[in-house]
Design a protein around this motif. Sequence first.
Motif, mmCIF file in Angstrom:
data_model
loop_
_atom_site.group_PDB
_atom_site.id
_atom_site.type_symbol
_atom_site.label_atom_id
_atom_site.label_comp_id
_atom_site.label_asym_id
_atom_site.label_seq_id
_atom_site.Cartn_x
_atom_site.Cartn_y
_atom_site.Cartn_z
ATOM 1 N N ARG A 1 -5.731 5.448 -1.761
ATOM 2 C CA ARG A 1 -5.419 6.470 -2.759
ATOM 3 C C ARG A 1 -6.504 7.511 -2.795
ATOM 4 N N ASP B 1 7.700 -7.158 0.750
ATOM 5 C CA ASP B 1 7.224 -5.791 0.519
ATOM 6 C C ASP B 1 6.713 -5.740 -0.907
ATOM 7 N N THR B 2 5.393 -5.831 -1.050
ATOM 8 C CA THR B 2 4.792 -6.001 -2.373
ATOM 9 C C THR B 2 4.350 -4.654 -2.939
ATOM 10 N N ASP C 1 4.680 6.613 -9.932
ATOM 11 C CA ASP C 1 5.523 6.640 -8.737
ATOM 12 C C ASP C 1 6.959 6.991 -9.095
ATOM 13 N N ARG D 1 4.297 8.951 -4.858
ATOM 14 C CA ARG D 1 3.631 9.394 -6.067
ATOM 15 C C ARG D 1 4.277 10.662 -6.620
ATOM 16 N N GLY E 1 0.795 -1.225 0.000
ATOM 17 C CA GLY E 1 0.000 0.000 0.000
ATOM 18 C C GLY E 1 0.818 1.261 0.000
ATOM 19 N N GLU E 2 2.009 1.215 0.569
ATOM 20 C CA GLU E 2 2.859 2.406 0.644
ATOM 21 C C GLU E 2 4.253 1.927 1.057
ATOM 22 N N PRO E 3 5.234 2.792 0.915
ATOM 23 C CA PRO E 3 6.564 2.372 1.350
ATOM 24 C C PRO E 3 6.531 2.087 2.851
ATOM 25 N N TRP F 1 2.607 -2.673 -5.917
ATOM 26 C CA TRP F 1 1.704 -2.826 -7.066
ATOM 27 C C TRP F 1 0.598 -1.804 -6.967
ATOM 28 N N GLN F 2 -0.369 -1.883 -7.864
ATOM 29 C CA GLN F 2 -1.425 -0.876 -7.962
ATOM 30 C C GLN F 2 -2.726 -1.505 -8.446
ATOM 31 N N THR F 3 -3.804 -0.762 -8.267
ATOM 32 C CA THR F 3 -5.091 -1.203 -8.813
ATOM 33 C C THR F 3 -4.914 -1.530 -10.302
HETATM 34 C C1 6R9 Z 1 -2.043 -2.320 -4.022
HETATM 35 C C2 6R9 Z 1 -2.367 -0.889 -3.851
HETATM 36 C C3 6R9 Z 1 -1.169 2.068 -5.513
HETATM 37 C C4 6R9 Z 1 -0.109 3.020 -5.005
HETATM 38 C C5 6R9 Z 1 1.186 2.890 -5.772
HETATM 39 C C6 6R9 Z 1 2.205 3.349 -4.731
HETATM 40 C C7 6R9 Z 1 1.637 2.813 -3.441
HETATM 41 C C8 6R9 Z 1 1.535 0.299 -3.099
HETATM 42 C C9 6R9 Z 1 3.510 -0.105 -2.272
HETATM 43 C C10 6R9 Z 1 3.440 1.277 -2.578
HETATM 44 C C11 6R9 Z 1 5.612 1.564 -1.884
HETATM 45 C C12 6R9 Z 1 4.746 -0.600 -1.721
HETATM 46 N N1 6R9 Z 1 2.183 1.487 -3.065
HETATM 47 N N2 6R9 Z 1 2.329 -0.664 -2.607
HETATM 48 N N3 6R9 Z 1 4.472 2.104 -2.382
HETATM 49 N N4 6R9 Z 1 5.770 0.284 -1.551
HETATM 50 N N5 6R9 Z 1 4.910 -1.881 -1.374
HETATM 51 O O1 6R9 Z 1 -2.019 -0.298 -2.855
HETATM 52 O O2 6R9 Z 1 -3.049 -0.310 -4.886
HETATM 53 O O3 6R9 Z 1 -4.577 1.457 -3.930
HETATM 54 O O4 6R9 Z 1 -4.022 1.345 -6.395
HETATM 55 O O5 6R9 Z 1 -2.326 2.106 -4.698
HETATM 56 O O6 6R9 Z 1 0.224 2.697 -3.653
HETATM 57 O O7 6R9 Z 1 2.241 4.736 -4.679
HETATM 58 O O8 6R9 Z 1 1.175 3.678 -6.929
HETATM 59 P P1 6R9 Z 1 -3.571 1.169 -4.992
#
Ligand code: 6R9
Length: 687
Positions: A564, A447-448, A538, A553, A423-425, A450-452
């Motif tokens: 988000r 530490d995964t 990002d 972002r 979801g975030e760093p 990814w994005q929608t």
């Molecule tokens: C899965 C999800 C996507 C945005 C993405 C980024 C941030 C997600 C992260 C991360 C750093 C991680 N993000 N995972 N940043 N490390 N492991 O969260 O989807 O709600 O679409 O958000 O979240 O900025 O662009 P979504």
Amino acid sequence: MKRTSSPPTTSTSKRSKPKTMTHSEELPLPLYNPSTSASLSLYKSAHATSIQNTSAYWSSIASSKLDWFAPFSSVLTGSFIDGSVSWFAGGKLNICHNAIDRYCSPPYNRGNETAIIWEGDEPSSVKRISYRELQLNICRIANGLKSIGVQKGDVVTLYMPMVPELAMTMLACARIGAVHSVIFAGFSADAIADRIQDAKSKWVVTAASGSRGGRNLPLKTICDVAVKKERCVGIVQKVLVFDGAGSNGNEWDQDESLHVRFTDLVSAQRPVCACEWMDAEDPLFILYTSGSTGRPKGLVHTTGGYALYAMHTTANSFGLAQQTGPSKEDDPHRDVYACVADAGWITGHTYIVYGPLLNGLSTFMFESTPMYPDHGRYWDMVQRHKITVFYTAPTAIRSLMRFGDEAPNKYDLSSLKVLGTVGEPINPAAWKWYFDVIGKGKCAVVDTYWQTETGGHVITNLPGVTPMKPGSCTLPCYGIEVVVLDAATGQEINETVAEGVLAIKQPWPGMARTCLGDHQRYLNVYMKPYPGYYFAGDGCRRDEDGFIWITGRVDDVLNVSGHRIGTAEVESALVAHSNVAQAAVVGVPHDIKGQGICCFVTLTEGVPESEDLIKELRNQVRTSIGPFATPDMIVLTAALPMTRSGKIMRRILRKVAAGELDTLGDTTTLADPSVVDTLISKVEALK
Ligand code: 6R9
């Protein structure tokens, strides 16, 4: 012990980095299935193969891991340039068959195995649902949907609590070829109405109520307000109401022309319903997400590529294996996988519903919050359910860390093997607490990133394979070719050490194919900024080992507790208030949420500033988006910092909100530089 590299120190991000990302610490590699240089080089060569001939790579996995009613005639066609990407065209399949039916019959024979472990709002309310029961219930729901007129291709909006009926209805839609559009239960009636209107969704499924943290969620009432809004009238034909589902009640007012008692209708259905043959490229679902401009966009995911990608990444990223036969009693390697996200977000779609079930695993659905009845809830669940893989967000870890080690130390957490974050760093302090106190130094922390839009993980360490660096999402997933681009020139930076924007060079099966009803917007946001690449939005840095560190972002999208939120959405909610002349919204570093929301607001002529008005504005945002978007700070001001050409200088507002006054930069280009001093004292007074 080898010292790990330093985390990023500079950023191309237009907004400031979360302040927690300022240091890194060396940590030992996990003892659990420890990574070795041999496993890392195996990964590297397998990854190289997967991107050298990406079609061959995905084709062989698609054929061996998914059941197809009819084989695909091509693998990958199309390109990023015009957004014409298509995977496995001509192939016919159904994701519900692949996630449920096939596991109920030979050779899998997992009908009696647990598919869903549901834990309700109260820790004592636990349900286990087998694959076979799930199949029967999905069929009943599918028949219920058909009986009121839902057809293949129709969009069904789901506004539900975290109850098994939510997953079942998603799968029932997939079974009959309807496209689900799940709206997180924290969204307001206005937000629901926008999404219903955008998707022209004739059908809405909700629950009489939900329960979260001991509080009642009046979901059906909120839906009623939404569907009665002018923009939904004439679109919505029926609202299907589950009652008695999960922890929710069954008392509700029925308007016979609109509402269907769905629980009754479903229980009267035959538990047999054939799966629709879907083309691999038929839409599976829409999920709305925030962008930097305009309204949230409905990203469209399609059937075949998404199924493959969800299945593949679930197994790889968490070190899980597809279950190919019945479980053996007392199998010491039996996994209990728990992702405690909400199914209303992409994490829930891919890693609660589709990914685990496509692998024949059991999945966990959690209705409550980490704080209810107390802050030991997660760890109590780990102990009671012997959870082996636990997946949550940095914001939850940070909020639990505040209470110290006592709660986790009270419980037996020895079942844990893999801990995931998304979801975030993740800041190194939270990483270290997760690793030491929860994982007892023996679990891999994945530490995964990814994005929608990506459908599934695109960058993550693999447990036991990739060495971990706290705060780095490490290396790309198989089939994903990650590049770092110079933000200004768009050129790939070939040196290992690089800083720029993150992009992906080749299509992958799980990527969203379009924005519903607005392909041009899809192209403009993701494909046009750097032609030939998918632009993730990002910023990132690549270190000397080639590991990726996400710096946040680079657009006007906030990440609040992993959610988000577009600054434009909050601004338009504020300016909709009759007393507001102008609003500028920026992110501000927040210890728990990662980012908080700070709003600078100018009022219309003659309206006096008051605490009551601030409350009203806060409420205005909650009503227009949802409580999770509640502003942390609202600063009423006579003027905003503007350039002489009339542009709001957000860079300065971000610095002022964060209190980073020594790096304010040049303010002389402002039409009225004195505005900044006024804002500084206003913000200081609020802190
Ligand atoms: C899965 C999800 C996507 C945005 C993405 C980024 C941030 C997600 C992260 C991360 C750093 C991680 N993000 N995972 N940043 N490390 N492991 O969260 O989807 O709600 O679409 O958000 O979240 O900025 O662009 P979504």
